[in-house]
Design a protein around this motif. Structure first.
Motif, mmCIF file in Angstrom:
data_model
loop_
_atom_site.group_PDB
_atom_site.id
_atom_site.type_symbol
_atom_site.label_atom_id
_atom_site.label_comp_id
_atom_site.label_asym_id
_atom_site.label_seq_id
_atom_site.Cartn_x
_atom_site.Cartn_y
_atom_site.Cartn_z
ATOM 1 N N HIS A 1 0.806 -1.224 0.000
ATOM 2 C CA HIS A 1 0.000 0.000 0.000
ATOM 3 C C HIS A 1 0.836 1.270 0.000
ATOM 4 O O HIS A 1 0.359 2.317 -0.434
ATOM 5 C CB HIS A 1 -0.931 0.017 1.214
ATOM 6 C CG HIS A 1 -2.124 -0.859 1.054
ATOM 7 N ND1 HIS A 1 -3.216 -0.780 1.881
ATOM 8 C CD2 HIS A 1 -2.420 -1.836 0.159
ATOM 9 C CE1 HIS A 1 -4.124 -1.673 1.506
ATOM 10 N NE2 HIS A 1 -3.651 -2.328 0.472
ATOM 11 N N CYS A 2 2.055 1.200 0.501
ATOM 12 C CA CYS A 2 2.862 2.418 0.565
ATOM 13 C C CYS A 2 3.732 2.602 -0.675
ATOM 14 O O CYS A 2 4.581 3.494 -0.712
ATOM 15 C CB CYS A 2 3.726 2.427 1.817
ATOM 16 S SG CYS A 2 4.917 1.074 1.901
ATOM 17 N N ARG B 1 11.865 0.841 5.475
ATOM 18 C CA ARG B 1 12.135 -0.466 4.870
ATOM 19 C C ARG B 1 12.480 -1.491 5.949
ATOM 20 O O ARG B 1 13.037 -1.152 6.994
ATOM 21 C CB ARG B 1 13.323 -0.371 3.913
ATOM 22 C CG ARG B 1 13.110 0.456 2.669
ATOM 23 C CD ARG B 1 14.443 0.619 1.970
ATOM 24 N NE ARG B 1 14.362 1.403 0.742
ATOM 25 C CZ ARG B 1 15.390 2.017 0.177
ATOM 26 N NH1 ARG B 1 16.585 1.943 0.740
ATOM 27 N NH2 ARG B 1 15.231 2.701 -0.936
ATOM 28 N N ILE B 2 12.191 -2.754 5.660
ATOM 29 C CA ILE B 2 12.594 -3.828 6.562
ATOM 30 C C ILE B 2 13.362 -4.873 5.752
ATOM 31 O O ILE B 2 13.367 -4.855 4.526
ATOM 32 C CB ILE B 2 11.394 -4.486 7.269
ATOM 33 C CG1 ILE B 2 10.407 -5.075 6.248
ATOM 34 C CG2 ILE B 2 10.703 -3.484 8.183
ATOM 35 C CD1 ILE B 2 9.254 -5.852 6.889
ATOM 36 N N GLY C 1 4.555 -8.470 -1.615
ATOM 37 C CA GLY C 1 4.722 -7.959 -0.262
ATOM 38 C C GLY C 1 6.181 -7.932 0.162
ATOM 39 O O GLY C 1 6.652 -6.958 0.761
ATOM 40 N N PHE C 2 6.918 -9.013 -0.134
ATOM 41 C CA PHE C 2 8.341 -9.035 0.207
ATOM 42 C C PHE C 2 9.064 -7.881 -0.480
ATOM 43 O O PHE C 2 9.815 -7.126 0.157
ATOM 44 C CB PHE C 2 8.992 -10.359 -0.245
ATOM 45 C CG PHE C 2 8.383 -11.611 0.306
ATOM 46 C CD1 PHE C 2 7.648 -11.603 1.487
ATOM 47 C CD2 PHE C 2 8.547 -12.822 -0.354
ATOM 48 C CE1 PHE C 2 7.091 -12.770 1.994
ATOM 49 C CE2 PHE C 2 8.010 -13.989 0.143
ATOM 50 C CZ PHE C 2 7.268 -13.962 1.312
ATOM 51 N N TYR C 3 8.870 -7.781 -1.779
ATOM 52 C CA TYR C 3 9.556 -6.746 -2.560
ATOM 53 C C TYR C 3 9.214 -5.352 -2.034
ATOM 54 O O TYR C 3 10.097 -4.509 -1.844
ATOM 55 C CB TYR C 3 9.164 -6.872 -4.033
ATOM 56 C CG TYR C 3 9.609 -5.706 -4.888
ATOM 57 C CD1 TYR C 3 10.898 -5.658 -5.413
ATOM 58 C CD2 TYR C 3 8.743 -4.650 -5.160
ATOM 59 C CE1 TYR C 3 11.312 -4.576 -6.187
ATOM 60 C CE2 TYR C 3 9.141 -3.572 -5.927
ATOM 61 C CZ TYR C 3 10.425 -3.539 -6.441
ATOM 62 O OH TYR C 3 10.828 -2.474 -7.193
ATOM 63 N N SER C 4 7.947 -5.102 -1.782
ATOM 64 C CA SER C 4 7.513 -3.781 -1.317
ATOM 65 C C SER C 4 8.055 -3.471 0.067
ATOM 66 O O SER C 4 8.456 -2.337 0.347
ATOM 67 C CB SER C 4 5.981 -3.702 -1.321
ATOM 68 O OG SER C 4 5.455 -3.904 -2.618
ATOM 69 N N ALA C 5 8.071 -4.462 0.943
ATOM 70 C CA ALA C 5 8.580 -4.247 2.295
ATOM 71 C C ALA C 5 10.070 -3.922 2.279
ATOM 72 O O ALA C 5 10.547 -3.097 3.066
ATOM 73 C CB ALA C 5 8.329 -5.487 3.148
ATOM 74 N N LEU C 6 10.796 -4.547 1.371
ATOM 75 C CA LEU C 6 12.247 -4.335 1.299
ATOM 76 C C LEU C 6 12.623 -3.045 0.589
ATOM 77 O O LEU C 6 13.710 -2.492 0.839
ATOM 78 C CB LEU C 6 12.921 -5.513 0.581
ATOM 79 C CG LEU C 6 13.390 -6.676 1.460
ATOM 80 C CD1 LEU C 6 12.231 -7.335 2.190
ATOM 81 C CD2 LEU C 6 14.153 -7.699 0.620
ATOM 82 N N THR C 7 11.752 -2.535 -0.297
ATOM 83 C CA THR C 7 12.143 -1.401 -1.140
ATOM 84 C C THR C 7 11.347 -0.130 -0.914
ATOM 85 O O THR C 7 11.847 0.964 -1.167
ATOM 86 C CB THR C 7 11.991 -1.771 -2.625
ATOM 87 O OG1 THR C 7 10.595 -1.964 -2.923
ATOM 88 C CG2 THR C 7 12.790 -3.015 -2.967
ATOM 89 N N ARG C 8 10.087 -0.246 -0.483
ATOM 90 C CA ARG C 8 9.156 0.891 -0.427
ATOM 91 C C ARG C 8 9.080 1.571 -1.808
ATOM 92 O O ARG C 8 8.787 2.758 -1.925
ATOM 93 C CB ARG C 8 9.563 1.925 0.621
ATOM 94 C CG ARG C 8 9.771 1.371 2.022
ATOM 95 C CD ARG C 8 8.518 1.192 2.799
ATOM 96 N NE ARG C 8 7.945 2.447 3.276
ATOM 97 C CZ ARG C 8 7.064 2.533 4.273
ATOM 98 N NH1 ARG C 8 6.680 1.439 4.896
ATOM 99 N NH2 ARG C 8 6.555 3.697 4.625
#
Length: 565
Positions: free
Chosen positions: A394-395, A466-467, A445-452
């Motif tokens: 979402h972000c 980022r995580i 989700g993985f990609y988005s969480a790691l990169t924003r």
């Protein structure tokens, strides 16, 4: 003898006593061995994974299985101009003269620059009524024919939304507060009567399509966050027909204006369903506010581009607290939608007061989305034991650039989707897709969480949040299990736990430094309660996702290319 043995793997267990292993043994639906390949017991079936990663099954903590995509509607994903929207709707109208309504799904708010879309923008497409939902399901766009058919044109009201009016008091064709109203008893009854898209058979068909997609993408537990009482039977039908390929936790919808008698009906309905290993009812869905894009989320300060306007809570201040307190006393766990910083504070206040009045603890109430979080409220999640059910996708700037960013204003962007900050503070953050608002596939989700960053690549937005991949996987497994009181059995690979596991096509940790490469991977083997429910053995079976630099449509059930056994 062991039923199934996964060997030569990189096993991330999320068991603190044994974080990593090489092999997993499964017998009678349970994990019976976790250790080295060399010491593994004999088994009836052995899968050599050649170093690929094995994790607990993905728990998608907010997945609208009932929404899905409808084969008799047109998807408007990627349609970022009015001309393209009109082209796609016209194409459906021309190709399907048998349809009484021409329906589109997943339109973006910014399709017309500087204003809301209106009925005039849909003029001339067809002489039939047109019904279009936005990508977040919170607004509907109608043409003039639909306004007349529904009785809105002359000032009439509808049970499933709030028609917007222009300065002259005439309906514009835009309807807000759709999803909060549509899932009430009256709203759903009216939708079923008026809009063919919402017939029980079509909703059931969409749900089954969503379930097939979930299983094929490594999701072993999907939380359907908003099931109306009237649609419990769809879940029970899938159970009775043996169509639940993944576990389902169904949260029943509690309209904010429902009374004590309705809450008693909810308790009776949940208690009447026999225990089943793949289906559980129990959590309740509430709304603290609406959404930021149409300025209907509750903000602590004015919207940046609308001075004097802060949106509105879903009910009068104090009402949410009264309802949550009563539900908490009845033994219910709540799952409350809140996007604005005012809505999030309202939900936290309600949960805190409920625990104080009732003396309860460890209810694990959740707040979903948490799009804008005031710094003062960040530590309250860990302090109160409240789950933040959040969606990394979402972000992504390709979704929030424009309307969301402009409405909130740059001075508050540092409050947006504070996933890392919440995790660092010790809060339980259960990650999810919010399908079909976002792509269901956990790889996104993985990609988005790691990169924003967006799926088309580019710089990450609010990159400090980022995580790493391990935290992302934890959020989709161990934290999801905790959120739903299933941490004793799910979200972990250890002896005695339920055998819900995913074998990925490679060791995902090898690609952490290049997150775009995660989009090349896939769930190669999905096991639910010891049963192999999905596997791929050919490159053509792999779900297809765009790479950065390419267009980014949602992953449809057809594109997944799954094979359910």
């Amino acid at each position: 003898m062991t039923d199934l043995l996964l060997t030569d793997a990189t096993v991330r267990t999320f068991d603190p006593a044994q974080p990593w292993a090489e092999a997993v043994g499964i017998t009678a639906g349970r994990i019976t061995y976790v250790g080295s390949t060399a010491d593994a017991p004999p088994a009836r079936e052995v899968r050599d994974l050649n170093g690929a990663l094995v994790t607990p099954g993905i728990i998608d903590s907010h997945n609208h299985l009932l929404l899905g995509f409808d084969e008799d509607a047109v998807s408007l994903e990627g349609a970022d101009t009015l001309a393209e929207v009109r082209r796609r709707l016209t194409g459906l109208a021309d190709a399907r003269p048998d349809l009484d309504w021409v329906c589109g799904e997943n339109a973006v708010y910014s399709i017309v620059s500087g204003r809301r879309p209106d009925s005039a923008d849909l003029a001339g497409i067809t002489d039939r009524p047109v019904f279009v939902t936005t990508y977040d399901q919170h607004s509907v766009w109608l043409n003039d024919v639909a306004l007349r058919v529904l009785g809105i044109a002359d000032g009439g009201q509808i049970a499933w939304g709030r028609p917007e009016l222009n300065s002259e008091g005439r309906p514009t064709g835009w309807v807000t507060d759709f999803y909060t109203s549509a899932m009430t008893t009256a709203g759903l009854d009216a939708l079923r009567r008026d809009i063919p898209l919402y017939s029980p058979d079509r909703r059931y068909r969409r749900m089954l399509s969503s379930l097939r997609m979930a299983t094929a993408t490594g999701i072993t537990t999907a939380v359907e966050p908003q099931v109306p009482l009237a649609e419990m039977d769809l879940m029970l039908r899938a159970r009775d027909e043996g169509r639940l390929s993944s576990r389902v936790i169904a949260a029943l919808f509690h309209p904010i204006d429902a009374d004590a008698s309705f809450r008693a009906r909810l308790r009776e309905a949940v208690d009447s369903v026999a225990e089943h290993p793949l289906l559980r009812f129990g959590p309740l869905k509430l709304y603290a506010d609406d959404v930021i894009e149409p300025h209907t989320a509750w903000m602590l300060d004015d919207y940046a581009n609308r001075p004097g306007h802060r949106g509105h809570p879903s009910a009068a201040v104090g009402e949410l607290t009264r309802i949550v307190t009563e539900l908490d006393a009845m033994g219910f766990q709540t799952h409350t939608h809140a996007t604005g910083d005012g809505g999030v504070r309202l939900a936290l206040d309600a949960i805190e007061q409920a625990a104080r009045v009732n003396g309860t603890h460890d209810r694990r109430h959740g707040i979903v989305h948490v799009e804008c979080l005031h710094p003062d409220d960040l530590p309250r999640f860990a302090q109160l034991g409240v789950t933040a059910a959040m969606q990394p996708r979402h972000c992504s700037p390709d979704l929030v650039a424009g309307t969301w960013m402009e409405n909130v204003g740059e001075e508050r962007w540092d409050r947006a989707w504070r996933i890392r900050s919440l995790m660092d503070d010790g809060a339980h953050v259960a990650l999810s897709s919010d399908w079909q608002v976002g792509e269901m596939d956990p790889r996104v989700g993985f990609y988005s969480a790691l990169t924003r960053a967006g799926l088309q690549g580019g710089d990450g937005w609010t990159a400090s949040e980022r995580i790493g991949l391990d935290d992302a996987l934890r959020g989709y497994t161990r934290e999801g299990a905790w959120a739903w009181h299933a941490d004793g059995d799910l979200g972990v690979i250890r002896v005695g736990a339920s055998a819900d596991v995913v074998a990925w096509s490679d060791d995902l940790y090898r690609h952490e430094a290049d997150p775009a490469a995660l989009l090349d991977q896939h769930a190669a083997l999905t096991v639910v309660a010891g049963t192999v429910v999905h596997e791929t053995d050919r490159a053509g079976d792999r779900p297809s996702l765009p790479h950065p630099g390419e267009s980014s449509p949602h992953c449809s059930a057809e594109a997944v290319g799954e094979r359910i056994r």
